[in-house]
Scaffold this active site. Structure first.
Site, short mmCIF file in Angstrom:
data_model
loop_
_atom_site.label_atom_id
_atom_site.label_comp_id
_atom_site.label_asym_id
_atom_site.label_seq_id
_atom_site.Cartn_x
_atom_site.Cartn_y
_atom_site.Cartn_z
N SER A 1 11.81 29.79 0.29
CA SER A 1 11.89 28.49 0.94
C SER A 1 10.84 27.56 0.32
O SER A 1 9.69 27.93 0.17
CB SER A 1 11.64 28.64 2.43
OG SER A 1 11.70 27.39 3.03
N GLY A 2 11.28 26.38 -0.06
CA GLY A 2 10.35 25.39 -0.65
C GLY A 2 10.20 25.52 -2.14
O GLY A 2 9.46 24.75 -2.76
N THR B 1 17.29 23.49 -3.68
CA THR B 1 18.17 22.37 -3.36
C THR B 1 17.95 21.21 -4.32
O THR B 1 18.89 20.56 -4.76
CB THR B 1 17.99 21.96 -1.89
OG1 THR B 1 18.19 23.13 -1.10
CG2 THR B 1 18.95 20.90 -1.47
N ASN C 1 8.65 23.91 4.27
CA ASN C 1 9.38 22.87 3.55
C ASN C 1 9.83 21.80 4.54
O ASN C 1 10.49 22.11 5.54
CB ASN C 1 10.60 23.54 2.88
CG ASN C 1 11.42 22.57 2.05
OD1 ASN C 1 11.15 21.38 2.03
ND2 ASN C 1 12.43 23.10 1.39
N SER D 1 13.94 21.78 4.69
CA SER D 1 14.39 23.14 4.40
C SER D 1 15.87 23.32 4.75
O SER D 1 16.29 23.00 5.87
CB SER D 1 13.54 24.11 5.21
OG SER D 1 13.93 25.42 4.94
N SER D 2 16.65 23.82 3.81
CA SER D 2 18.07 24.10 4.10
C SER D 2 18.13 25.36 4.94
O SER D 2 17.59 26.38 4.54
CB SER D 2 18.87 24.36 2.83
OG SER D 2 18.36 23.65 1.74
N GLY E 1 16.41 33.28 -1.25
CA GLY E 1 16.11 34.52 -1.97
C GLY E 1 15.68 35.62 -1.02
O GLY E 1 15.72 35.46 0.22
N GLU F 1 13.83 38.01 1.37
CA GLU F 1 12.82 37.65 2.38
C GLU F 1 12.10 38.88 2.91
O GLU F 1 12.75 39.83 3.35
CB GLU F 1 13.50 36.94 3.57
CG GLU F 1 13.91 35.52 3.23
CD GLU F 1 14.54 34.79 4.41
OE1 GLU F 1 14.86 35.42 5.43
OE2 GLU F 1 14.73 33.56 4.28
P1 ATP Z 1 14.65 25.91 1.34
O1 ATP Z 1 15.02 27.33 1.11
O2 ATP Z 1 13.62 25.78 2.43
O3 ATP Z 1 15.79 25.00 1.51
P2 ATP Z 1 14.37 24.92 -1.34
O4 ATP Z 1 14.13 26.01 -2.32
O5 ATP Z 1 15.73 24.37 -1.27
O6 ATP Z 1 13.83 25.41 0.05
P3 ATP Z 1 13.64 22.23 -1.96
O7 ATP Z 1 14.02 21.57 -0.69
O8 ATP Z 1 14.56 22.09 -3.10
O9 ATP Z 1 13.32 23.76 -1.68
O10 ATP Z 1 12.20 21.73 -2.45
C1 ATP Z 1 11.13 21.54 -1.54
C2 ATP Z 1 10.36 20.29 -1.90
O11 ATP Z 1 9.67 20.49 -3.13
C3 ATP Z 1 11.24 19.07 -2.15
O12 ATP Z 1 11.46 18.36 -0.97
C4 ATP Z 1 10.41 18.27 -3.14
O13 ATP Z 1 9.40 17.55 -2.46
C5 ATP Z 1 9.69 19.34 -3.94
N1 ATP Z 1 10.41 19.66 -5.21
C6 ATP Z 1 11.15 20.75 -5.48
N2 ATP Z 1 11.64 20.71 -6.74
C7 ATP Z 1 11.20 19.56 -7.27
C8 ATP Z 1 11.35 18.93 -8.55
N3 ATP Z 1 12.05 19.49 -9.53
N4 ATP Z 1 10.73 17.74 -8.74
C9 ATP Z 1 9.99 17.18 -7.77
N5 ATP Z 1 9.80 17.72 -6.55
C10 ATP Z 1 10.40 18.90 -6.30
MG MG Z 2 17.04 24.09 0.22
#
Ligand code: ATP
Ligand code: MG
Length: 755
Positions: free
Chosen positions: A159-160, A164, A212, A215-216, A438, A440
């Site tokens: 997560s984070g 996404t 996050n 967070s999705s 991924g 956990e």
């Molecule tokens: P979750 O499992 O909680 O959904 P995730 O892996 O989908 O997590 P994201 O929401 O894609 O995580 O990323 C978390 C935060 O990190 C984003 O809101 C953004 O602020 C930052 N971030 C991630 N990737 C990038 C990137 N390539 N460029 C800039 N900021 C990023």
């Molecule tokens: Mg996500």
């Protein structure tokens, strides 16, 4: 992506050390430097004495900030973390590791996603450009068009970690390269609609968590369909494992789904009146976790964006109201206070006005609802009787109702998005992007973790098998003797333990106990122990708690089985769901159409009832079948630190993720074969010098062969290799390349430096 991505492309150089050791190492004389080993990349603050054979070797310096970690001749954990860290500090967040693209979250906005970057990657071979999510996307796009083969991009990570964000970049890239440059995508255009599906999904499927802010809380597989000429022709979204429990409870520093706050902060007066929402965020029990807003985010503005996205999607006013009505209903359910009759201990509604509000919005008569809730009719033997409920039972059924409403509302929403986007005509090809949590391992792991870890076990097996197939193909093409091992088989015992029905695995055993009247979480756990404890070395009963320990490819995980029967059954009050199927609000009635036929037993007979485990297994089977029909590309997102800060890398945290997400597993597999490869020309050019000038120099024929191009490449390389007196098992000469076992090229580099 082909096996050639595992090639050894680099050349030359000195050593690789953990970050904190680099500075002092650089001051050492060259020879001493070369003798340096990585003592311990993790404990960087003090020296530790370790046995020589326990330390990892340093890579020659030419490999510093290597684009592809498969190039490293010493493929070990320390060098991989070091390579990622040194790149990350230089804002190079993407790195290849063989078949993987590793993406480290920069936690800041980098100027690497603009139009110039899109043009840089458009139609370029992967190896011709620096690692990037666009490079992978472009490769998938080209593969699809050239080979007429469906493609998939599998994005996983904690997560984070940025799954996404990267998924959005994939879609943005595809939309950009398929939209002719002289046309702008107008509001309502198809590309716009595909891009706008995301804010809608995020409003309803994302939430602020400790890890996050966005967070999705569900997994998704988005398939973008293409016509033969490469134009986007449709899109389709599948979703998995929505975290329903969040609708009714959140931990103190987290929020409910964004949409609840957006509705309360952004809805017009008339909408609020329609839904009888007269309170603020803090007035609703389901939003009372303590965390009400997200720094830097305006829920009211987000609501405006959502309304725009609805409009672009072409959702009618009525539809928008329907979708939001479900959210309002849930807020009212949360505020329904249930008391207890002092004399009888029966549940009662504390404030009638609350149930009146709820029933008005939900579209059912108050009396019928109160009756169904407090004294539902149930079957006792052959007879139907009215059964009194306790406060706790009623509270439980209200929470269950809120959760099912949210889940069905979400399912409806995704279906509607699909109606708009799914214009695929037969025979079209697709690129599927999987954005799923991924592996956990928390302090306490429950049923939800088992579902996600099972998913990841299957995905890792898919990767291992894919790698095996590609490696075998490459070895066969190059006509070299080597039976590569299919490490996919390694994961089968754990997968069987979870999903098999004969002998009965964890899911089937749980399903069985869910229909046994006297079964409890404890008896289910004991049954599992009896079935598996002595039969599988992947299963162990937990020593201290009610639960078991499973050996996954990534780690051993302890699962506590408390509450599993309930979680798997997901029981609902049939009386209420039946009543809702008769709601005067057509949308609500539609969400409960399957419950129109009365009691649960009837639904079970009709095959409408599914346990959570069954549903997940079926969904996963379908996902795997789809993935199996594609050429996959693997993206692994990495969380660099827990502070959400840029330019900070916590090595231990990163190493743990590399272990869990299969990057290290991929490296381990690569090391069992011949991970480093060089074309004949590259090999001759770089190491021919060893036989013309070095201690290995021998005979003029050889020298000529090595230094000139007169001799056929394969023969020249064989001659050079003979002269180098390497162990025969250390390399293979193919049809176009020489293959080396891990570490051999470092030895050759060493000899070069000694010249
Ligand atoms: P979750 O499992 O909680 O959904 P995730 O892996 O989908 O997590 P994201 O929401 O894609 O995580 O990323 C978390 C935060 O990190 C984003 O809101 C953004 O602020 C930052 N971030 C991630 N990737 C990038 C990137 N390539 N460029 C800039 N900021 C990023
Ligand atoms: Mg996500």
């Amino acid at each position: 992506m082909t096996a050639s991505t595992l090639n050894f492309r680099g050349s030359g150089g000195c050593g690789l050390l953990p970050l904190t050791r680099r500075l002092s190492r650089d001051l050492l004389p060259k020879k001493t430097r070369k003798a340096c080993y990585i003592f311990d990349v993790l404990t960087t603050w003090y020296d530790r004495v370790v046995k020589k054979n326990e330390v990892d070797k340093v890579n020659p310096p030419k490999f510093d900030k290597a684009n592809d970690m498969a190039e490293l001749t010493h493929l070990n954990e320390a060098s991989v973390v070091h390579n990622l860290a040194s790149r990350y500090m230089a804002d190079m967040i993407y790195t290849y590791s063989g078949l993987f693209l590793v993406a480290v979250n920069p936690y800041c906005s980098l100027p690497i996603y603009n139009h110039e970057y899109i043009s840089t990657y458009k139609n370029q071979p992967r190896d011709g450009t620096p690692p990037h999510i666009y490079a992978i996307t472009d490769l998938a796009f080209r593969n699809m068009l050239e080979m007429h083969e469906n493609q998939s991009i599998l994005v996983t990570g904690e997560s984070g970690a940025g799954k996404t964000e990267n998924t959005k970049k994939v879609i943005q890239y595809l939309a950009a390269v398929t939209t002719p440059t002289n046309t702008t995508s107008e509001i309502g255009s198809f590309e716009q609609q595909i891009l706008q599906a995301n804010p809608i999904l995020e409003s309803f499927g994302n939430s602020q968590t400790v890890r996050n802010n966005n967070s999705s809380r569900f997994g998704k597989f988005i398939k973008i369909g293409f016509s033969r000429s490469g134009q986007i022709s449709g899109a389709y979204i599948d979703w998995y494992l929505l975290e329903k429990s969040r609708v009714v409870t959140q931990s103190p520093l987290e929020r409910n789904y964004h949409i609840f706050y957006q509705l309360l902060c952004g809805a017009s007066m008339s909408m609020r009146e329609k839904f009888l929402l007269d309170g603020k965020v803090g007035d609703y029990a389901y939003l009372n976790s303590g965390q009400r807003s997200i720094p830097g985010v305006s829920d009211a503005d987000e609501f405006k964006n959502l309304m725009l996205a609805f409009k672009i999607m072409g959702f009618s006013e009525q539809e928008q109201t329907d979708l939001l009505r479900v959210i309002a209903i849930i807020l009212h359910i949360g505020n329904l206070e249930i008391g207890e009759e002092r004399s009888s201990g029966q549940a009662k509604i504390s404030q009638f006005s609350q149930v009146e509000k709820l029933c008005h919005v939900i579209g059912v008569p108050v009396d019928a609802f109160a009756k169904a809730l407090l004294r539902p009719r149930v079957k006792a033997g052959r007879d139907w009787v009215d059964q009194s409920r306790t406060q706790a039972q009623v509270q439980f059924s209200l929470h269950a109702l809120a959760k099912v409403l949210y889940e069905r509302g979400f399912a409806y929403l995704v279906n509607r998005i699909n109606d708009v986007l799914d214009r695929d005509s037969d025979g079209n090809m697709f690129i599927g992007v999987l954005d799923i949590a991924g592996f956990e391992i928390f302090e306490a792991n429950s049923f939800e973790q088992l579902c996600i870890n099972y998913t990841n076990e299957k995905l890792q097996q898919f990767f291992n098998h894919h790698m095996f197939v590609l490696e075998q193909e490459e070895y066969a093409r190059e006509n070299i003797e080597w039976q590569f091992i299919d490490f996919g088989h390694d994961l089968q015992p754990t997968i069987d333990l979870i999903e098999k029905s004969n002998p009965i695995g964890i899911f089937s055993c749980l399903d069985e106990d869910c229909v046994m009247p006297r079964a409890t979480d404890k008896s289910f756990t004991e049954k599992l122990h009896a079935l598996w404890a002595k039969k599988s070395d992947k299963y162990k009963p937990s020593l201290f708690k009610q639960g078991f320990r499973l050996t996954h490819y990534a780690a051993e995980v302890d699962y506590s089985t408390e509450g599993w029967l309930e979680k798997n059954k997901d029981p609902l009050n049939d009386n209420i769901t039946h009543l809702l199927s008769l709601s005067s609000q057509p949308h609500v009635a539609q969400l409960f159409a399957d419950d129109a036929e009365g009691d649960g037993a009837t639904r079970k007979r009709k095959g409408l009832f599914r346990t959570v485990a069954q549903r997940h297994k079926e969904q996963l089977t379908s996902l795997m079948a789809q993935l199996n029909s594609t050429r996959p590309h693997f993206v692994r997102c990495i969380l660099p630190n827990h502070e959400k800060r840029p330019k900070r890398m916590d090595n231990v945290l990163v190493l743990d993720q590399l272990r869990c997400n299969g990057v290290l597993e991929g490296i381990r597999i690569a090391r069992t074969g011949f991970p480093n490869r060089l074309s004949f020309a590259e090999f001759r050019q770089r190491y021919g010098i060893l036989v013309t000038q070095g201690a290995d120099a021998r005979g003029t024929q050889l020298a000529k062969a090595a230094s000139t191009g007169y001799v056929d490449g394969q023969r020249a390389c064989s001659l050079i290799l003979d002269a180098l007196k390497l162990d025969k098992s250390a390399y293979r000469v193919g049809v176009t390349k020489v293959f080396f076992r891990a570490g051999i090229l470092a030895e050759l580099e060493d000899r070069r430096e000694k010249l």
